[in-house]
Design a protein around this motif. Sequence first.
Motif, short mmCIF file in Angstrom:
data_model
loop_
_atom_site.label_atom_id
_atom_site.label_comp_id
_atom_site.label_asym_id
_atom_site.label_seq_id
_atom_site.Cartn_x
_atom_site.Cartn_y
_atom_site.Cartn_z
N HIS A 24 0.78 -1.17 0.25
CA HIS A 24 0.13 -0.04 -0.10
C HIS A 24 0.87 1.24 -0.19
O HIS A 24 2.05 1.21 0.53
N TYR A 25 0.27 2.48 -0.48
CA TYR A 25 0.96 3.86 -0.43
C TYR A 25 0.33 4.55 0.87
O TYR A 25 -0.82 4.12 1.35
N ALA A 26 1.10 5.28 1.44
CA ALA A 26 0.83 6.40 2.45
C ALA A 26 -0.41 7.12 2.06
O ALA A 26 -0.35 7.51 0.91
N LYS A 27 -1.52 7.08 2.97
CA LYS A 27 -2.40 7.98 2.39
C LYS A 27 -2.73 9.60 3.12
O LYS A 27 -3.59 10.19 3.13
N SER A 28 -1.67 9.66 4.22
CA SER A 28 -1.56 11.01 5.01
C SER A 28 -0.17 11.00 5.55
O SER A 28 0.65 10.04 5.45
N PRO A 29 0.27 12.12 5.79
CA PRO A 29 1.66 12.22 6.25
C PRO A 29 1.97 11.53 7.11
O PRO A 29 3.14 11.01 7.55
N GLU A 30 1.09 11.20 8.27
CA GLU A 30 1.29 10.41 9.40
C GLU A 30 1.64 9.06 9.08
O GLU A 30 2.23 8.34 9.93
N LEU A 45 3.36 8.21 6.71
CA LEU A 45 4.83 7.96 6.16
C LEU A 45 5.86 7.55 7.32
O LEU A 45 5.59 8.01 8.46
N ALA A 46 7.00 6.83 7.00
CA ALA A 46 7.94 6.57 8.15
C ALA A 46 8.39 7.92 8.79
O ALA A 46 8.78 8.98 7.86
N ASP A 47 8.83 8.02 10.01
CA ASP A 47 9.44 9.12 10.55
C ASP A 47 10.80 8.97 10.35
O ASP A 47 11.42 8.00 10.04
N ILE A 48 11.54 10.03 10.97
CA ILE A 48 12.93 10.16 10.73
C ILE A 48 13.60 9.01 11.43
O ILE A 48 14.64 8.20 11.21
N GLY A 50 4.36 2.73 0.91
CA GLY A 50 5.03 3.31 -0.12
C GLY A 50 4.84 4.92 -0.09
O GLY A 50 3.52 5.23 0.36
N PRO A 51 5.49 5.57 -0.70
CA PRO A 51 5.36 7.25 -1.05
C PRO A 51 4.21 7.46 -2.20
O PRO A 51 3.96 6.65 -3.01
N PRO A 52 3.29 8.29 -1.57
CA PRO A 52 2.07 8.59 -2.55
C PRO A 52 2.38 9.04 -3.96
O PRO A 52 1.42 8.91 -4.85
N ILE A 53 3.68 9.46 -4.42
CA ILE A 53 3.78 9.79 -5.53
C ILE A 53 3.70 8.71 -6.55
O ILE A 53 3.28 8.76 -7.69
N GLY A 54 3.97 7.52 -6.09
CA GLY A 54 3.87 6.36 -6.87
C GLY A 54 2.58 5.93 -7.37
O GLY A 54 1.94 5.70 -8.48
N GLN A 55 1.46 6.26 -6.22
CA GLN A 55 -0.03 6.14 -6.45
C GLN A 55 -0.40 7.07 -7.52
O GLN A 55 -1.15 6.88 -8.60
#
Length: 168
Positions: A7-13, A15-18, A40-45
């Motif tokens: 799956h792709y991330a659907k919100s900033p939360e 995404l993996a944190d630092i 995965g990063p949303p740019i891919g979706q």
Amino acid sequence: MPDTFHHYAKSPEELADIDTILSRSGLEFMQDIIEGRLPGPPIGQTLGFRPVHAEEGKVIFEGTPEFRVMNPIGTVHGGWYGTILDSCMACAVQTMLKKGQIYTTLEYKINIIRPIPIGTRVLAIGTVHHAGRSTGIADGEIKGLDDGKLYATGSTTCIVMDGPRRQP
């Protein structure tokens, strides 16, 4: 290639944190995305591509340009070629990072050889040629998955840095 991407991330939360990023080697991070342990990063979706393979010094993305990435003259926009190539090349550099390191693209160049017909499945293959203390250099190719044609090539230079240190 196994279809393990989840799956792709659907919100900033999502995404993996630092801290999550810095706790893994670059290869572990990429494999965690491919195997679904991290989104995965949303740019891919948005643009219709995803990572499907990562090993030390090499990353492969699979993508299919669709109508939404066409330019006004009816061909795949050059930005689509650039984005999938930047992704596979830079992620190939990422596979060479140690825990605690980060990177970013300094510059990249693409050469479009022929138009990709809409709906054509392609592989974007990024390969590292140098992974040093402060830079990484890679190249990439977009090839048709079914027809084997070479559609574009690229090259990149990435900056490699130590990640930010947490304040005690």
